[in-house]
Structure formats: C-alpha cells, structure tokens
Motif scaffolding. Structure first.
Motif, PDB file in Angstrom:
ATOM      1  N   VAL A 169       0.838  -1.203   0.000  1.00  0.00           N
ATOM      2  CA  VAL A 169       0.000   0.000   0.000  1.00  0.00           C
ATOM      3  C   VAL A 169       0.873   1.253   0.000  1.00  0.00           C
ATOM      4  O   VAL A 169       1.838   1.372   0.756  1.00  0.00           O
ATOM      5  CB  VAL A 169      -0.958   0.017   1.202  1.00  0.00           C
ATOM      6  CG1 VAL A 169      -1.910  -1.166   1.173  1.00  0.00           C
ATOM      7  CG2 VAL A 169      -0.212   0.038   2.531  1.00  0.00           C
TER       8      VAL A 169
ATOM      9  N   ILE B 215       1.642   4.998   0.992  1.00  0.00           N
ATOM     10  CA  ILE B 215       1.281   5.940   2.066  1.00  0.00           C
ATOM     11  C   ILE B 215       2.085   7.232   1.894  1.00  0.00           C
ATOM     12  O   ILE B 215       3.138   7.225   1.247  1.00  0.00           O
ATOM     13  CB  ILE B 215       1.569   5.334   3.467  1.00  0.00           C
ATOM     14  CG1 ILE B 215       3.064   5.117   3.669  1.00  0.00           C
ATOM     15  CG2 ILE B 215       0.774   4.070   3.692  1.00  0.00           C
ATOM     16  CD1 ILE B 215       3.435   4.824   5.128  1.00  0.00           C
TER      17      ILE B 215
ATOM     18  N   THR C 298      -1.547   8.644   7.736  1.00  0.00           N
ATOM     19  CA  THR C 298      -0.623   7.501   7.623  1.00  0.00           C
ATOM     20  C   THR C 298       0.653   7.839   8.388  1.00  0.00           C
ATOM     21  O   THR C 298       1.077   8.994   8.427  1.00  0.00           O
ATOM     22  CB  THR C 298      -0.228   7.246   6.153  1.00  0.00           C
ATOM     23  OG1 THR C 298       0.420   8.407   5.636  1.00  0.00           O
ATOM     24  CG2 THR C 298      -1.448   6.930   5.297  1.00  0.00           C
TER      25      THR C 298
ATOM     26  N   VAL D 141       3.291   0.214   9.948  1.00  0.00           N
ATOM     27  CA  VAL D 141       2.545   1.396   9.493  1.00  0.00           C
ATOM     28  C   VAL D 141       1.289   1.565  10.338  1.00  0.00           C
ATOM     29  O   VAL D 141       0.622   0.578  10.687  1.00  0.00           O
ATOM     30  CB  VAL D 141       2.200   1.285   7.989  1.00  0.00           C
ATOM     31  CG1 VAL D 141       1.319   0.094   7.686  1.00  0.00           C
ATOM     32  CG2 VAL D 141       1.568   2.571   7.472  1.00  0.00           C
TER      33      VAL D 141
ATOM     34  N   PRO E 177      -4.316   3.256   6.774  1.00  0.00           N
ATOM     35  CA  PRO E 177      -3.829   1.880   6.815  1.00  0.00           C
ATOM     36  C   PRO E 177      -4.567   1.012   7.835  1.00  0.00           C
ATOM     37  O   PRO E 177      -4.730  -0.188   7.620  1.00  0.00           O
ATOM     38  CB  PRO E 177      -2.361   2.036   7.211  1.00  0.00           C
ATOM     39  CG  PRO E 177      -2.008   3.433   6.851  1.00  0.00           C
ATOM     40  CD  PRO E 177      -3.252   4.222   7.050  1.00  0.00           C
ATOM     41  N   ASP E 178      -5.040   1.625   8.937  1.00  0.00           N
ATOM     42  CA  ASP E 178      -5.774   0.806   9.924  1.00  0.00           C
ATOM     43  C   ASP E 178      -7.070   0.272   9.324  1.00  0.00           C
ATOM     44  O   ASP E 178      -7.444  -0.891   9.540  1.00  0.00           O
ATOM     45  CB  ASP E 178      -6.087   1.646  11.183  1.00  0.00           C
ATOM     46  CG  ASP E 178      -4.867   1.818  12.087  1.00  0.00           C
ATOM     47  OD1 ASP E 178      -3.769   1.342  11.709  1.00  0.00           O
ATOM     48  OD2 ASP E 178      -5.001   2.452  13.153  1.00  0.00           O
TER      49      ASP E 178
ATOM     50  N   ARG F  68      -6.090  -2.383   6.726  1.00  0.00           N
ATOM     51  CA  ARG F  68      -5.660  -3.634   7.382  1.00  0.00           C
ATOM     52  C   ARG F  68      -6.887  -4.465   7.784  1.00  0.00           C
ATOM     53  O   ARG F  68      -6.942  -5.672   7.532  1.00  0.00           O
ATOM     54  CB  ARG F  68      -4.821  -3.303   8.620  1.00  0.00           C
ATOM     55  CG  ARG F  68      -4.203  -4.493   9.304  1.00  0.00           C
ATOM     56  CD  ARG F  68      -3.367  -4.080  10.512  1.00  0.00           C
ATOM     57  NE  ARG F  68      -2.122  -3.397  10.139  1.00  0.00           N
ATOM     58  CZ  ARG F  68      -1.865  -2.114  10.353  1.00  0.00           C
ATOM     59  NH1 ARG F  68      -2.787  -1.344  10.927  1.00  0.00           N
ATOM     60  NH2 ARG F  68      -0.712  -1.571  10.011  1.00  0.00           N
TER      61      ARG F  68
ATOM     62  N   ILE G  29       0.020  -5.911   5.573  1.00  0.00           N
ATOM     63  CA  ILE G  29       0.129  -4.800   4.615  1.00  0.00           C
ATOM     64  C   ILE G  29       1.560  -4.293   4.641  1.00  0.00           C
ATOM     65  O   ILE G  29       2.171  -4.171   5.704  1.00  0.00           O
ATOM     66  CB  ILE G  29      -0.879  -3.671   4.891  1.00  0.00           C
ATOM     67  CG1 ILE G  29      -0.695  -3.011   6.248  1.00  0.00           C
ATOM     68  CG2 ILE G  29      -2.308  -4.167   4.760  1.00  0.00           C
ATOM     69  CD1 ILE G  29      -1.583  -1.759   6.378  1.00  0.00           C
TER      70      ILE G  29
ATOM     71  N   PRO H 275       3.920  -1.167   3.669  1.00  0.00           N
ATOM     72  CA  PRO H 275       3.849   0.249   3.278  1.00  0.00           C
ATOM     73  C   PRO H 275       4.937   0.626   2.289  1.00  0.00           C
ATOM     74  O   PRO H 275       6.071   0.172   2.382  1.00  0.00           O
ATOM     75  CB  PRO H 275       4.056   0.975   4.604  1.00  0.00           C
ATOM     76  CG  PRO H 275       4.874   0.044   5.429  1.00  0.00           C
ATOM     77  CD  PRO H 275       4.488  -1.346   5.019  1.00  0.00           C
TER      78      PRO H 275
ATOM     79  N   THR I  18      -3.569   3.703   0.135  1.00  0.00           N
ATOM     80  CA  THR I  18      -4.402   3.927   1.337  1.00  0.00           C
ATOM     81  C   THR I  18      -3.716   5.053   2.112  1.00  0.00           C
ATOM     82  O   THR I  18      -2.961   4.836   3.055  1.00  0.00           O
ATOM     83  CB  THR I  18      -4.465   2.649   2.195  1.00  0.00           C
ATOM     84  OG1 THR I  18      -3.152   2.298   2.614  1.00  0.00           O
ATOM     85  CG2 THR I  18      -5.063   1.499   1.401  1.00  0.00           C
TER      86      THR I  18
END
Ligand code: 6CS
Length: 285
Positions: A45, A47, A54, A62, A67-68, A71, A82, A84, A105
């Motif tokens: 992903v 960021i 992020t 990350v 990202p949360d 995920r 994931i 980053p 993301t």
C-alpha cells in the motif's frame, strides 16, 4: 499447394488459440487479484507518511487511519499483512499504474480527474484544508486567494497534492508555490521563513502544529477550499479487488468497527458514510 494450405490453416489455428488464451487470461487476471494477494498474504500500500492519515513507525510498521482501515478490510479478504511504500501524493497514481503497489491507502482525496485514472473504493476519510503560519499570521493569509492577492507570500504544499492544485487554481504564481516533500520539512521551512504558509488537511496540520512549539498558528478550515474525502485507490482495471474491498468496508461501517478505527484519530465516520464515491467523483474540482 496442400502443404501451403495446411501450413496456413495451422498458422490461423495457432493465432486463434493464442487469441483465446490471451482473452481468457485478461478477465482471469482481473478477477483473480484478490485470490493472488491472498496467496501472497501481503498487500503493498502507498502511504504519504502524514499523520494522522498515515505514519511509518521506526520499526517499519505502518499506522494511521487509512492503513488501519485497510488492514481491517484486507484481513476480511484473507490478506493479513500490509506492506507500506512511502510515496509523494503526485506519484501515487503513476505508481499504481506501474504496479509499484497494489493499493493507495493514504488519504488521496477523490476528485474527478483522479477518479478517471483509478478505481476508488467508497469514502473512508473526510477533511477540510488548513494553513500553518507564524504566530500572529503576519501576512494575513487566511485563504488561497489571499496568498494569490499577496505580492510575495509563498505557500508550501505536497507535490501533486490537493493544496498545490488549490493554490495554483486560486491564482498563486507557480514561482510562489513551493513543493514540500513531507510534513517535517514543511514545519522546518516555515520556522526558517523559507515559506510563509504550509498547507495540508486540517487533521494533518493540527498534528504537525503540536510538534512546532508556540511560535505557530493554525488557520482552519481554509474558507475557500472544499471538504474532501479519500477512498482506497486501485489500478483502473482492478475492479474485482476494489469491489471486494468495498464489501469489506461496508461490513466495517455497518458493524461500528469503522467508526472505532478512525474516530480516535479525529476523523468522522458519519462524514464518510453520508457521501459516496459517485457524489465525490462527480463534484467539480
Ligand atoms: O489528496 C491529497 O492530495 C491530499 N491528501 C492528504 C491526506 N494530504 C495532502 C494531500 O495533498
């Protein structure tokens, strides 16, 4: 003559089979992306490393609202890890198209031009824009137009980002729009007087201002800029992966887990849930 005919028939047959194989593999690749990532167990992903959207931690993990959420959604798809990849906002769409990562993301706000270039999920994070200025705001910079109207004020903003575009559209000359690679650089450049204002979304500026001591002031929201929302972004042809992400995201929104993930960072779940990709992608820039 027969040999010529049989060769040409074999050639035609060969082309037909190759064509069928190619045709049959194209949809399969698009449909299999979720399965391919599930087998890999990891999704790359992009960021921006801009808290609270992020944040790349010192141990390489990350965090951040985008990202949360990603995920939690990818976990529903059976993809537990994931990975980053830090990228400038302006490089995120080209990076998707080049296969440098599987998704963005990062708080990449939906705008019609971007919606034409990628496959966005439904909305995730919404925010307005803000300015960070020296305490007392010596040049009175409260809107993008006020920067344009100034004779010499300079604004720092992410390269290829929304704030850069808003400044240019408001009439700030290119020479007075300074590309800033990351929030810490923006803070340093402002404190050193190399820029007069640094612009990011409100929650990012608020997070940055806490690191800058009491010599700074936040202007939020910037009146002549719209509230924007991001979604997770996928390569244009990866609609099977995007649709799978949307299904998982809808389940998180329905269960209340979406709000539990993003609201501790300061984001509003209601703001994202009351709008849609269709609305955001059709709103004039
Ligand atoms: O989408 C954008 O262009 C903007 N989004 C964030 C989260 N930060 C700055 C960037 O310009």
């Amino acid at each position: 003559m027969n040999r010529l005919i049989s060769l040409s028939r074999r050639a035609v047959l060969g082309v037909a089979v190759a064509g069928l194989a190619a045709a049959s593999s194209a949809p399969a690749m698009a449909q299999d992306a979720p399965e391919q990532l599930k087998e890999k167990g990891t999704v790359r992903v992009a960021i921006g490393n801009e808290p609270p959207y992020t944040e790349l931690k010192s141990d390489g993990s990350v965090s951040g609202a985008a990202p949360d959420v990603a995920r939690a959604v990818f976990k529903k798809l059976g993809i537990d890890n994931i990975e980053p990849v830090v990228s400038e906002y302006g490089a995120m769409i080209p990076g998707l198209q080049a296969g440098r990562f599987d998704a963005v993301t990062a708080g990449l706000f939906m705008k019609p031009q971007r919606c034409n270039a990628v496959a966005y999920s439904e909305p995730v994070l919404c925010d307005a824009e803000a300015f960070l200025v020296k305490k007392g705001n010596p040049k009175g910079l409260t809107t993008f137009k006020s920067i344009a109207d100034s004779s010499d004020a300079t604004i720092g903003a992410p390269g290829g980002g929304t704030e850069e575009r808003l400044a240019l559209e408001a009439g700030v000359p290119r020479s007075r729009v300074i590309v800033v690679p990351d929030p810490q650089s923006g803070l340093t450049m402002l404190e050193q007087g190399r820029i007069d204002v640094y612009s990011l979304p409100v929650l990012s500026i608020n997070s940055l201002a806490k690191k800058g001591g009491d010599g700074l002031e936040v202007i939020a929201p910037v009146e002549d800029s719209p509230i924007a929302c991001d979604g997770a972004a996928f390569a244009k042809d990866q609609t099977a992966l995007r649709d799978a992400f949307d299904k998982g995201l809808a389940e998180l929104k329905e269960s209340g887990e979406f709000a539990a993930l993003i609201e501790p960072y300061g984001f509003s779940a209601a703001a994202a849930m009351k709008t849609s990709r269709e609305k955001l992608c059709s709103t004039p820039e």
